[in-house]
Design a protein around this motif. Sequence first.
Motif, PDB file in Angstrom:
ATOM      1  N   PHE A   1       0.833  -1.202   0.000  1.00  0.00           N
ATOM      2  CA  PHE A   1       0.000   0.000   0.000  1.00  0.00           C
ATOM      3  C   PHE A   1       0.868   1.253   0.000  1.00  0.00           C
ATOM      4  O   PHE A   1       1.007   1.926   1.027  1.00  0.00           O
ATOM      5  CB  PHE A   1      -0.950  -0.020   1.195  1.00  0.00           C
ATOM      6  N   THR A   2       1.433   1.563  -1.146  1.00  0.00           N
ATOM      7  CA  THR A   2       2.320   2.722  -1.248  1.00  0.00           C
ATOM      8  C   THR A   2       1.575   3.992  -1.642  1.00  0.00           C
ATOM      9  O   THR A   2       1.939   5.071  -1.198  1.00  0.00           O
ATOM     10  CB  THR A   2       3.432   2.463  -2.278  1.00  0.00           C
ATOM     11  N   THR A   3       0.543   3.864  -2.462  1.00  0.00           N
ATOM     12  CA  THR A   3      -0.177   5.055  -2.906  1.00  0.00           C
ATOM     13  C   THR A   3      -1.605   5.104  -2.398  1.00  0.00           C
ATOM     14  O   THR A   3      -2.107   6.172  -2.077  1.00  0.00           O
ATOM     15  CB  THR A   3      -0.208   5.139  -4.453  1.00  0.00           C
ATOM     16  N   SER A   4      -2.256   3.984  -2.324  1.00  0.00           N
ATOM     17  CA  SER A   4      -3.632   3.913  -1.856  1.00  0.00           C
ATOM     18  C   SER A   4      -3.617   3.206  -0.509  1.00  0.00           C
ATOM     19  O   SER A   4      -3.584   1.983  -0.436  1.00  0.00           O
ATOM     20  CB  SER A   4      -4.481   3.131  -2.866  1.00  0.00           C
ATOM     21  N   ARG A   5      -3.600   3.985   0.551  1.00  0.00           N
ATOM     22  CA  ARG A   5      -3.452   3.413   1.901  1.00  0.00           C
ATOM     23  C   ARG A   5      -4.795   3.240   2.586  1.00  0.00           C
ATOM     24  O   ARG A   5      -5.544   4.194   2.744  1.00  0.00           O
ATOM     25  CB  ARG A   5      -2.575   4.329   2.744  1.00  0.00           C
ATOM     26  N   PRO A   6      -5.095   2.029   3.033  1.00  0.00           N
ATOM     27  CA  PRO A   6      -6.360   1.790   3.726  1.00  0.00           C
ATOM     28  C   PRO A   6      -6.272   2.179   5.203  1.00  0.00           C
ATOM     29  O   PRO A   6      -5.182   2.293   5.770  1.00  0.00           O
ATOM     30  CB  PRO A   6      -6.532   0.279   3.600  1.00  0.00           C
ATOM     31  N   ALA A   7      -7.422   2.367   5.801  1.00  0.00           N
ATOM     32  CA  ALA A   7      -7.490   2.452   7.255  1.00  0.00           C
ATOM     33  C   ALA A   7      -7.083   1.068   7.772  1.00  0.00           C
ATOM     34  O   ALA A   7      -7.429   0.054   7.169  1.00  0.00           O
ATOM     35  CB  ALA A   7      -8.904   2.795   7.702  1.00  0.00           C
ATOM     36  N   THR A   8      -6.325   1.020   8.866  1.00  0.00           N
ATOM     37  CA  THR A   8      -5.764  -0.253   9.310  1.00  0.00           C
ATOM     38  C   THR A   8      -5.754  -0.365  10.828  1.00  0.00           C
ATOM     39  O   THR A   8      -5.513   0.614  11.520  1.00  0.00           O
ATOM     40  CB  THR A   8      -4.321  -0.410   8.779  1.00  0.00           C
ATOM     41  N   SER A   9      -5.989  -1.571  11.306  1.00  0.00           N
ATOM     42  CA  SER A   9      -5.824  -1.889  12.725  1.00  0.00           C
ATOM     43  C   SER A   9      -4.783  -2.989  12.837  1.00  0.00           C
ATOM     44  O   SER A   9      -4.721  -3.886  12.001  1.00  0.00           O
ATOM     45  CB  SER A   9      -7.133  -2.392  13.330  1.00  0.00           C
ATOM     46  N   LEU A  10      -3.985  -2.923  13.878  1.00  0.00           N
ATOM     47  CA  LEU A  10      -2.970  -3.929  14.170  1.00  0.00           C
ATOM     48  C   LEU A  10      -3.273  -4.441  15.571  1.00  0.00           C
ATOM     49  O   LEU A  10      -3.208  -3.683  16.534  1.00  0.00           O
ATOM     50  CB  LEU A  10      -1.586  -3.286  14.100  1.00  0.00           C
ATOM     51  N   VAL A  11      -3.616  -5.730  15.668  1.00  0.00           N
ATOM     52  CA  VAL A  11      -4.137  -6.282  16.911  1.00  0.00           C
ATOM     53  C   VAL A  11      -3.363  -7.527  17.320  1.00  0.00           C
ATOM     54  O   VAL A  11      -3.101  -8.400  16.488  1.00  0.00           O
ATOM     55  CB  VAL A  11      -5.631  -6.651  16.736  1.00  0.00           C
ATOM     56  N   GLY A  12      -3.048  -7.636  18.584  1.00  0.00           N
ATOM     57  CA  GLY A  12      -2.444  -8.844  19.123  1.00  0.00           C
ATOM     58  C   GLY A  12      -3.532  -9.824  19.524  1.00  0.00           C
ATOM     59  O   GLY A  12      -4.535  -9.430  20.107  1.00  0.00           O
ATOM     60  N   VAL A  13      -3.331 -11.103  19.187  1.00  0.00           N
ATOM     61  CA  VAL A  13      -4.288 -12.161  19.525  1.00  0.00           C
ATOM     62  C   VAL A  13      -3.553 -13.280  20.259  1.00  0.00           C
ATOM     63  O   VAL A  13      -2.337 -13.409  20.155  1.00  0.00           O
ATOM     64  CB  VAL A  13      -4.996 -12.710  18.268  1.00  0.00           C
ATOM     65  N   ALA A  14      -4.292 -14.097  20.980  1.00  0.00           N
ATOM     66  CA  ALA A  14      -3.691 -15.182  21.760  1.00  0.00           C
ATOM     67  C   ALA A  14      -3.145 -16.297  20.874  1.00  0.00           C
ATOM     68  O   ALA A  14      -2.099 -16.880  21.170  1.00  0.00           O
ATOM     69  CB  ALA A  14      -4.710 -15.744  22.741  1.00  0.00           C
ATOM     70  N   ALA A  15      -3.842 -16.607  19.783  1.00  0.00           N
ATOM     71  CA  ALA A  15      -3.419 -17.707  18.913  1.00  0.00           C
ATOM     72  C   ALA A  15      -4.218 -17.663  17.620  1.00  0.00           C
ATOM     73  O   ALA A  15      -5.267 -17.029  17.551  1.00  0.00           O
ATOM     74  CB  ALA A  15      -3.646 -19.049  19.603  1.00  0.00           C
ATOM     75  N   LEU A  16      -3.702 -18.368  16.615  1.00  0.00           N
ATOM     76  CA  LEU A  16      -4.439 -18.602  15.381  1.00  0.00           C
ATOM     77  C   LEU A  16      -4.711 -20.096  15.283  1.00  0.00           C
ATOM     78  O   LEU A  16      -4.263 -20.866  16.149  1.00  0.00           O
ATOM     79  CB  LEU A  16      -3.650 -18.083  14.174  1.00  0.00           C
ATOM     80  N   ILE A  17      -5.404 -20.528  14.255  1.00  0.00           N
ATOM     81  CA  ILE A  17      -5.883 -21.908  14.162  1.00  0.00           C
ATOM     82  C   ILE A  17      -4.753 -22.941  14.065  1.00  0.00           C
ATOM     83  O   ILE A  17      -4.930 -24.093  14.399  1.00  0.00           O
ATOM     84  CB  ILE A  17      -6.886 -22.044  12.999  1.00  0.00           C
ATOM     85  N   ASP A  18      -3.575 -22.505  13.621  1.00  0.00           N
ATOM     86  CA  ASP A  18      -2.416 -23.386  13.480  1.00  0.00           C
ATOM     87  C   ASP A  18      -1.240 -22.696  14.175  1.00  0.00           C
ATOM     88  O   ASP A  18      -1.012 -21.508  13.966  1.00  0.00           O
ATOM     89  CB  ASP A  18      -2.129 -23.593  11.988  1.00  0.00           C
ATOM     90  N   ASP A  19      -0.487 -23.436  14.965  1.00  0.00           N
ATOM     91  CA  ASP A  19       0.616 -22.841  15.723  1.00  0.00           C
ATOM     92  C   ASP A  19       1.691 -22.215  14.843  1.00  0.00           C
ATOM     93  O   ASP A  19       2.412 -21.329  15.289  1.00  0.00           O
ATOM     94  CB  ASP A  19       1.256 -23.881  16.645  1.00  0.00           C
ATOM     95  N   ASP A  20       1.825 -22.657  13.591  1.00  0.00           N
ATOM     96  CA  ASP A  20       2.826 -22.088  12.688  1.00  0.00           C
ATOM     97  C   ASP A  20       2.376 -20.761  12.077  1.00  0.00           C
ATOM     98  O   ASP A  20       3.189 -20.022  11.522  1.00  0.00           O
ATOM     99  CB  ASP A  20       3.162 -23.068  11.559  1.00  0.00           C
ATOM    100  N   MET A  21       1.100 -20.457  12.179  1.00  0.00           N
ATOM    101  CA  MET A  21       0.566 -19.210  11.629  1.00  0.00           C
ATOM    102  C   MET A  21       0.803 -18.072  12.610  1.00  0.00           C
ATOM    103  O   MET A  21       0.414 -18.150  13.772  1.00  0.00           O
ATOM    104  CB  MET A  21      -0.925 -19.351  11.327  1.00  0.00           C
ATOM    105  N   LEU A  22       1.447 -17.025  12.123  1.00  0.00           N
ATOM    106  CA  LEU A  22       1.804 -15.891  12.972  1.00  0.00           C
ATOM    107  C   LEU A  22       0.973 -14.654  12.703  1.00  0.00           C
ATOM    108  O   LEU A  22       0.922 -13.754  13.536  1.00  0.00           O
ATOM    109  CB  LEU A  22       3.288 -15.549  12.759  1.00  0.00           C
ATOM    110  N   VAL A  23       0.329 -14.590  11.526  1.00  0.00           N
ATOM    111  CA  VAL A  23      -0.413 -13.398  11.126  1.00  0.00           C
ATOM    112  C   VAL A  23      -1.642 -13.792  10.310  1.00  0.00           C
ATOM    113  O   VAL A  23      -1.627 -14.786   9.585  1.00  0.00           O
ATOM    114  CB  VAL A  23       0.480 -12.421  10.315  1.00  0.00           C
ATOM    115  N   GLU A  24      -2.703 -13.019  10.470  1.00  0.00           N
ATOM    116  CA  GLU A  24      -3.921 -13.175   9.678  1.00  0.00           C
ATOM    117  C   GLU A  24      -4.398 -11.770   9.339  1.00  0.00           C
ATOM    118  O   GLU A  24      -4.335 -10.874  10.182  1.00  0.00           O
ATOM    119  CB  GLU A  24      -4.978 -13.925  10.487  1.00  0.00           C
ATOM    120  N   ILE A  25      -4.851 -11.578   8.093  1.00  0.00           N
ATOM    121  CA  ILE A  25      -5.239 -10.247   7.633  1.00  0.00           C
ATOM    122  C   ILE A  25      -6.629 -10.300   7.006  1.00  0.00           C
ATOM    123  O   ILE A  25      -6.922 -11.201   6.216  1.00  0.00           O
ATOM    124  CB  ILE A  25      -4.220  -9.691   6.609  1.00  0.00           C
TER     125      ILE A  25
END
Length: 131
Positions: free
Chosen positions: A99-123
């Motif tokens: 997002f270099t030119t068209s920047r969205p509104a964004t939230s960055l949130v910490g969570v306890a876990a995702l569905i798979d332990d190897d997954m570190l991020v979900e968007i």
Amino acid sequence: MSTRQDLSTGSKWEPIIGYCRAVKIGNSIFVSGTTGTDPATGQVAKGDVYAQAKQALANITAALAKLGATHNDIVRTRIYLVDVKRDWEQASKAHGELFTTSRPATSLVGVAALIDDDMLVEIEADVVLSA
């Protein structure tokens, strides 16, 4: 009345959880939480939040293309991180590179876990298409 269009990726999780990758209604598209799973291998880049974020954004972009949109149409993203203090900079770097030119509104949130332990991020992404 607007027609609803559901986009499925064929993920094993979709029928189990009861969701689809994206839903388009009128000029709006809502993209479900998307991980950095490589669609060709079914794997995530273990331990690499930057690579996972890049892949998650690529997966979102691919879904949008099937619905007639691009990443420039995204108006809001939500980034969920398992370790927000450790990983926010690398996930944000991947996000900022797209997002270099068209920047969205964004939230960055910490969570306890995702569905798979190897997954570190979900968007998630919300889109509004121009008339």
